[in-house]
Design a protein around this motif. Structure first.
Motif, mmCIF file in Angstrom:
data_model
loop_
_atom_site.group_PDB
_atom_site.id
_atom_site.type_symbol
_atom_site.label_atom_id
_atom_site.label_comp_id
_atom_site.label_asym_id
_atom_site.label_seq_id
_atom_site.Cartn_x
_atom_site.Cartn_y
_atom_site.Cartn_z
ATOM 1 N N SER A 1 0.674 -1.211 -0.361
ATOM 2 C CA SER A 1 -0.013 -0.544 0.491
ATOM 3 C C SER A 1 0.975 1.279 -0.157
ATOM 4 O O SER A 1 1.859 0.909 0.104
ATOM 5 N N ALA A 2 0.515 2.658 -0.602
ATOM 6 C CA ALA A 2 0.837 3.255 0.012
ATOM 7 C C ALA A 2 0.020 4.672 0.034
ATOM 8 O O ALA A 2 -1.057 4.648 -0.082
ATOM 9 N N ALA A 3 0.425 5.478 0.704
ATOM 10 C CA ALA A 3 -0.490 6.821 1.017
ATOM 11 C C ALA A 3 0.952 7.504 0.717
ATOM 12 O O ALA A 3 2.019 8.067 -0.627
ATOM 13 N N TYR A 4 -0.437 9.402 0.103
ATOM 14 C CA TYR A 4 0.154 10.341 -0.403
ATOM 15 C C TYR A 4 -0.678 11.554 0.012
ATOM 16 O O TYR A 4 -1.363 11.164 0.602
ATOM 17 N N GLU A 5 0.532 13.120 -0.260
ATOM 18 C CA GLU A 5 -0.180 13.971 0.067
ATOM 19 C C GLU A 5 -0.627 14.352 -1.774
ATOM 20 O O GLU A 5 0.434 14.654 -2.403
ATOM 21 N N TRP A 6 -1.883 14.846 -2.437
ATOM 22 C CA TRP A 6 -2.103 15.139 -3.582
ATOM 23 C C TRP A 6 -1.897 16.622 -3.414
ATOM 24 O O TRP A 6 -2.344 17.215 -2.317
#
Length: 449
Positions: A4-9
């Motif tokens: 899984s990966a988390a981002y700040e868009w």
């Protein structure tokens, strides 16, 4: 093993930001134009000065940045010319010799009177008074030349009377007193005018900014801004309202972008993907034909990605998932070589997703103007791929029909939808069959549409 990966868009519409900046500046110039027009009318009505025209520049709501920039330049030129003309008109008023002069402030009495026979001292006092009076007149005229146009029009005759009294001052002390009094009055008048002008410009800017806020925030705050004596206290609230609306618009752009990016890579993306992701915040998308890029048999059926947008911040997560019916929930009970083989197969899918899919999705999103800054990631092989939440896996890659109360459709209705199903790989080229009720695609939570 999972990945899984988390981002700040982040998404910046350069043209929209430029329009917003220009609109704010034009709103301030427009408020300035109205203020100057009011001054010109007051001068003409009260003192019969020459007519001064102050045109107010307007633009359509759909104006682009080029049109707005041209309008702003025109408004500034008009206002600068109007200020110059008002300066000359104000000077004509305060420089006129009044028909009657007001009573001059009384200077402090001398502690001792000169004797009648001391002519030399008297002449010396008159010379000093003349010098001080002349210097005070020069300073007073320079003060009015500089600040007179910024004063309230109704104050100009008073300044003219004070100036005439200064010309007739009999002593140095009287001249100093008159000059000081004139300076105080001019300062107070300009402060009132400038405060009124700043308040008007700020009010106009806030009302213009609220055009980018959500309708409910716009209605509530526009009334508050219009009624406030000093709207400065509402700047923070207006900024937060616009930021909320910007975030909502950004969520929609991010959702649309991801829908396009995943479709370009042959994921089984449903028609409702963007709407559901922006509204409910989470959608599961099967890999569909994209799995073929890994090679024959590397990615079995039943794998996909769960995409989620955070509701209260600019956060995005992607999680590799398996369909509930894939048997993943029973894998821990599988022992021996079969279990190890399944582990190896799951690890291959995770590595394929991590090494080839996520980077290309990130790059493609950036090409469409949406930057995805990775904030954290779970590497392949840490834990098994999770099972998608109940009700979130699409039925054959198609939208699920939901009952009006948010629950599942009846068996008969589901059978009817299944009869009309189109294979996921061919959905982009064919018109989607919809029921009379709205559908939801890959939701994590069942809800009415």
């Amino acid at each position: 093993m999972s990945n899984s990966a988390a981002y700040e868009w982040s998404y910046v519409d350069v043209e929209a930001e430029r329009r917003r900046e220009l609109r704010a500046q034009l709103a301030q110039e427009t408020a300035r134009s109205h203020h100057l027009r009011g001054q010109a009318k007051s001068l003409r009505r009260a003192y019969r000065t020459a007519k001064i025209d102050v045109d107010v520049i307007t633009v359509p709501a759909s104006a682009d940045s080029t049109e707005l920039a041209l309008a702003l330049d025109s408004a500034r030129r008009i206002n600068q010319q109007a200020e110059a003309e008002l300066s000359r008109a104000a000077a004509d008023v305060w420089s006129l010799v009044p028909a009657e002069t007001e009573e001059r402030p009384t200077a402090r009495p001398a502690t001792a009177r000169a004797s009648a026979g001391d002519g030399r001292t008297a002449r010396g006092g008159e010379e000093r008074a003349a010098q001080v009076r002349a210097a005070a007149l020069v300073e007073a005229e320079a003060l009015l030349e500089r600040d007179g146009p910024a004063c309230e029009p109704e104050e100009l005759p008073l300044f003219a009377r004070r100036l005439e009294a200064l010309r007739q001052a009999r002593s140095a002390e009287e001249a100093r007193t008159l000059l000081h009094d004139l300076g105080v009055r001019v300062h107070r008048s300009t402060q009132r005018q400038r405060t009124a002008a700043r308040t008007s410009a700020l009010r106009a800017g806030l009302l213009d900014a609220l055009e980018d806020a959500a309708p409910e925030d716009r209605r509530r705050l526009a009334a508050a801004v219009a009624e406030a004596d000093d709207p400065a206290g509402l700047e923070g609230e207006v900024a937060r309202a616009v930021a909320r609306a910007d975030a909502a618009r950004g969520r929609s752009v991010v959702a649309d972008t991801l829908m396009q990016v995943l479709r370009e890579r042959d994921y089984a993306v449903g028609e409702d993907f963007a709407d559901l992701l922006a509204e409910s915040g989470s959608v599961v998308v099967p890999f569909g034909e994209a799995a073929g890029t890994a090679g024959d048999g590397v990615v079995p059926d039943g794998y996909g990605v769960r995409v989620a947008l955070a509701p209260d911040r600019r956060g995005l997560t992607t999680v590799l998932v398996r369909a509930p019916e894939s048997g993943a929930e029973d894998r821990e009970r599988v022992g021996g070589s079969a279990g190890h083989a399944e582990d190896r197969a799951d690890g291959e899918v995770q590595r394929w997703f991590c090494d080839t899919q996520l980077p290309t999705i990130e790059d493609a999103a950036r090409e469409h103007g949406v930057d995805l800054a990775r904030t954290s990631a779970l590497p392949p092989g840490v834990r098994p791929t999770v099972v998608a939440p109940d009700g979130s896996w699409p039925d054959n890659g198609l939208a699920h029909d939901r009952a009006p109360d948010g629950g599942p459709a009846t068996d008969e209705r589901a059978d009817h939808e299944e009869d009309q199903a189109v294979p996921a790989g061919r959905r982009r080229g064919r018109k989607k069959v919809r029921s009379s009720r709205s559908t939801a695609y890959g939701q994590d939570q069942t809800r009415g549409r």
